[in-house]
Design a protein around this motif. Structure first.
Motif, PDB file in Angstrom:
ATOM      1  N   ARG A 269      -4.133  15.170  -7.598  1.00  0.00           N
ATOM      2  CA  ARG A 269      -4.523  15.141  -6.183  1.00  0.00           C
ATOM      3  C   ARG A 269      -4.153  13.787  -5.605  1.00  0.00           C
TER       4      ARG A 269
ATOM      5  N   LYS B 205      -8.341  11.886  -1.194  1.00  0.00           N
ATOM      6  CA  LYS B 205      -8.520  12.430  -2.547  1.00  0.00           C
ATOM      7  C   LYS B 205      -9.866  12.065  -3.143  1.00  0.00           C
TER       8      LYS B 205
ATOM      9  N   THR C 211      -1.532  18.561  -5.252  1.00  0.00           N
ATOM     10  CA  THR C 211      -1.812  18.578  -3.815  1.00  0.00           C
ATOM     11  C   THR C 211      -1.549  17.190  -3.264  1.00  0.00           C
ATOM     12  N   TYR C 212      -1.017  17.138  -2.039  1.00  0.00           N
ATOM     13  CA  TYR C 212      -0.620  15.878  -1.414  1.00  0.00           C
ATOM     14  C   TYR C 212      -0.966  15.978   0.063  1.00  0.00           C
ATOM     15  N   GLY C 213      -1.931  15.167   0.520  1.00  0.00           N
ATOM     16  CA  GLY C 213      -2.361  15.304   1.897  1.00  0.00           C
ATOM     17  C   GLY C 213      -3.147  14.109   2.393  1.00  0.00           C
TER      18      GLY C 213
ATOM     19  N   GLN D  24       3.729  22.786   1.426  1.00  0.00           N
ATOM     20  CA  GLN D  24       4.445  23.422   0.325  1.00  0.00           C
ATOM     21  C   GLN D  24       5.787  24.002   0.773  1.00  0.00           C
TER      22      GLN D  24
ATOM     23  N   TYR E 152      -2.500  21.547   2.838  1.00  0.00           N
ATOM     24  CA  TYR E 152      -2.003  21.566   1.464  1.00  0.00           C
ATOM     25  C   TYR E 152      -1.174  22.824   1.180  1.00  0.00           C
TER      26      TYR E 152
ATOM     27  N   GLY F  53      -2.980  25.201  -2.603  1.00  0.00           N
ATOM     28  CA  GLY F  53      -3.911  24.561  -1.691  1.00  0.00           C
ATOM     29  C   GLY F  53      -3.931  25.289  -0.360  1.00  0.00           C
TER      30      GLY F  53
ATOM     31  N   THR G 158      -8.683  22.217  -1.763  1.00  0.00           N
ATOM     32  CA  THR G 158      -7.863  22.007  -2.955  1.00  0.00           C
ATOM     33  C   THR G 158      -8.514  22.674  -4.170  1.00  0.00           C
TER      34      THR G 158
ATOM     35  N   GLU H 119      -1.749  11.055   0.714  1.00  0.00           N
ATOM     36  CA  GLU H 119      -0.458  10.946   1.381  1.00  0.00           C
ATOM     37  C   GLU H 119      -0.207   9.500   1.809  1.00  0.00           C
TER      38      GLU H 119
END
Length: 633
Positions: free
Chosen positions: A132, A89, A83-85, A185, A181, A177, A117, A135
């Protein structure tokens, strides 16, 4: 004025200043702040692992991520869920949203649970690693903050490839996610990064302009402002009182001016940019057909203001050979963690990341479309009651092949009548209502079907895409400005046999109607030659070249896209179509009230719906016959 389109390359000065200020930064000299804990948890926890990123239009950056992996993954590599946001984290779910966390399935609650997440405790126990990441420009990741941009997707792609190449990874990466998230994608999968093997965008918009920022061309300022101020900007890298705590880098705190130069402000950008061919929106476009990995798109019937459309469009247009659509109900935050939904997630990921297919995903045993059918009144925000009331049904395609598109014509006496052809009652009607309505002072018209149209024991299922065909005009107030545009806000409501509306569970557990739709009439132009155009889904390009005039007294025929829905009408129940000039009940925080975008100089006056022999107005509804009735008289 509405008809004065800005130049296609127009973009805010913030971008130019910020980009030049960031491009030449060197993050390679920052110290390694990674820590490893192999004893405190039932998994290995590595914190603030750094992944350098370069070659971006916004300059270099350093992605810092937390990695949770099984203790034996050093010798037995595992697939990785990434997950990247921008939400942080290191911010625990219990801190980010305490009320929501208190209601989460206990099997997915741990010290490392994080908003929207997958929970590391659960997934590492099932032989997955969780990565995790903060961003770029948020949390502990230095760089330029530019959410949902092309540079963001390129950085995400770098991270996926990095994860696939680690010694504890099998080389297969999955994405799982909710919301942000999920939306990210679609964009990163279209870049086809090495190592990406499957995605599960769970309630995730796929079209930045149409799904999120400008509904029918109208700026959705309420949500963009709330989201930016409440969930993103307070977590910017370098902020002294950052929500997630201090930056781990020495001298990581920055002055206000520097912070502003190192980010793009979505509230400013979305007000200043109105069309898809402007640079700001253009950079966020991608080709869904470039998505080739297996996709499980999970949409929520109650998400009628943000994600629902994107999940269905993503399923329709992804180029993947293996793609599946699953619909759910309930709140935005909790169903992701329900036992039965997690088992669907795990079954799908096991099939495409581990080669263990007990669910029939790879061999055709699994239905392509899995719907929850909304029949009966399950109340609002009652998960168990929804489970007990609404049944699931499998289909092999979307839209459902046996759909019968029926026209329900609007009459001058405020009724909606199902007819094969328009039969006018003979009296021309010009039904007026005030422009610039608001959630507090709604202005509009309501047309209803007649409950007696359905006999004893009869039902009518409506599942799919909806189009409203209307004939509209505008006139000025005495002494007021001359209107040069019209905003249409449509709502479809389900009325019970007792005459009261049946509500459904919305994003935040709030009561919402069946669905909504919007259109700015100056952007009414439909591109019928576009591959995505369908009679049940008019395609609009929303570019500066598509702007058409709106002149007082002229009548304009428009086709308004309403978002997909599902409902079964039972004996004595009916539908109501609400045609309004602003937001109405069920809009929540997704309001359209920006003073610049909806200026009285452009919209003030009276709006009309014209009904006559010449002007037929109707609602095109997707009626679904029972499978057993197809082919029988």
């Amino acid at each position: 004025m509405t008809l004065t389109a800005p130049k296609p390359d127009n973009h805010s000065g913030t971008e130019a200043k910020s980009t030049s200020a960031t491009q030449h930064r060197d993050y390679s000299s920052l110290p390694d702040v990674t820590t490893h804990d192999r004893t405190s948890f039932p998994y290995i926890f590595s914190k603030n692992v750094s992944v350098p990123v370069s070659g971006l239009a916004t300059g270099p950056g350093l992605i810092r991520c937390n990695i949770y992996r099984p203790h034996d993954s050093d010798t037995n590599p595992v697939p990785v869920l990434v997950t990247y946001g921008p939400y942080g984290k290191d911010i625990s779910y219990s801190e980010f949203n305490p009320k929501s966390f208190s209601e989460v399935n206990p099997a997915h609650k741990s010290i490392h649970s994080c908003w929207e997440t997958p929970d590391p405790s659960f997934w590492t126990a099932h032989s997955y690693a969780i990565l995790r990441a903060d961003e770029l420009g948020t949390g502990q990741s230095p760089g330029f903050l530019d959410t949902m941009s092309r540079s963001t997707s390129e950085a995400f792609a770098t991270l996926i490839t990095w994860a696939s190449s680690q010694p504890w990874s099998t080389g297969k990466v999955g994405l799982l996610g909710v919301s942000y998230y999920a939306g990210s994608q679609w964009r990163v999968a279209a870049r086809q990064p090495r190592g990406l093997a499957a995605i599960i965008p769970w309630e995730g918009m796929s079209d930045y302009y149409r799904d999120r920022c400008r509904h029918g061309g109208i700026y959705s300022d309420g949500f963009v402002r709330w989201w930016w101020e409440r969930q993103v900007v307070g977590n910017q890298y370098g902020l002294a009182n950052r929500r997630g705590g201090k930056t781990v880098d020495e001298n990581g705190e920055k002055e206000k001016g520097e912070l502003e130069r190192e980010r793009r402000d979505q509230t400013v950008d979305n007000r200043e940019n109105r069309y898809r061919d402007e640079r700001y929106y253009r950079e966020k476009e991608y080709d869904m057909g470039d998505i080739t990995v297996p996709v499980l798109s999970v949409g929520n019937w109650g998400g009628i203001l943000l994600h629902l459309r994107g999940n269905i469009q993503g399923y329709l247009h992804a180029g993947s050979e293996k793609k599946f659509l699953r619909m759910i109900t309930g709140r935005h935050d909790l169903p992701f963690y329900y036992d039965e939904e997690v088992e669907v997630q795990r079954s799908f990921l096991d099939a495409f990341l581990k080669g263990e297919d007990g669910g029939g995903w790879t061999d055709g045993r699994r239905a392509r479309v899995d719907l929850v059918i909304r029949k009966g009144d399950a109340g609002v925000n009652d998960a168990q009651r929804e489970r007990d009331t609404f049944e699931r049904r499998e289909e092999e395609e979307w839209p459902i092949e046996r759909t019968e598109y029926a026209r329900f014509y609007l009459s001058g006496d405020m009724a909606m009548v199902r007819m094969n052809n328009w039969v006018h009652e003979g009296v021309q009607k010009k039904l007026g209502y005030r422009a610039l309505g608001t959630i507090d002072e709604s202005q509009g018209l309501t047309f209803k079907t007649v409950p007696s149209d359905m006999g004893p024991g009869q039902e009518m299922e409506i599942t799919g895409h909806i189009v409203a065909h209307l004939n509209v005009s505008a006139s000025p107030d005495v002494g007021g400005p001359t209107p040069s545009d019209i905003d249409l806000f449509l709502t479809l409501r389900h009325i019970g046999k007792d005459g009261k509306e049946i509500f459904y569970t919305g994003t935040a557990g709030d009561p919402v109607p069946l669905t909504k739709g919007w259109l700015r009439v100056s952007l009414r132009k439909v591109n019928e030659k576009h591959p995505k155009h369908q009679p049940w889904l008019p395609h609009r390009d929303y570019t500066s070249r598509d702007v058409l005039p709106v002149i007082q007294g002229e009548v304009y025929a428009v086709d308004v896209e309403m978002w997909p829905t599902c409902v079964v009408l039972q004996e004595g129940e009916s539908l109501a179509l609400e045609v309004a000039s602003g937001d109405t009940q069920g809009s929540g925080i997704f309001l359209h009230n920006d003073a610049v975008d909806r200026s009285p100089d452009i919209f003030q006056g009276t709006n009309y719906v014209h009904i006559s022999k010449q002007y037929a107005n109707y609602l095109l509804l997707p009626v679904i016959p029972r499978k057993e009735d197809v082919g029988h008289v």
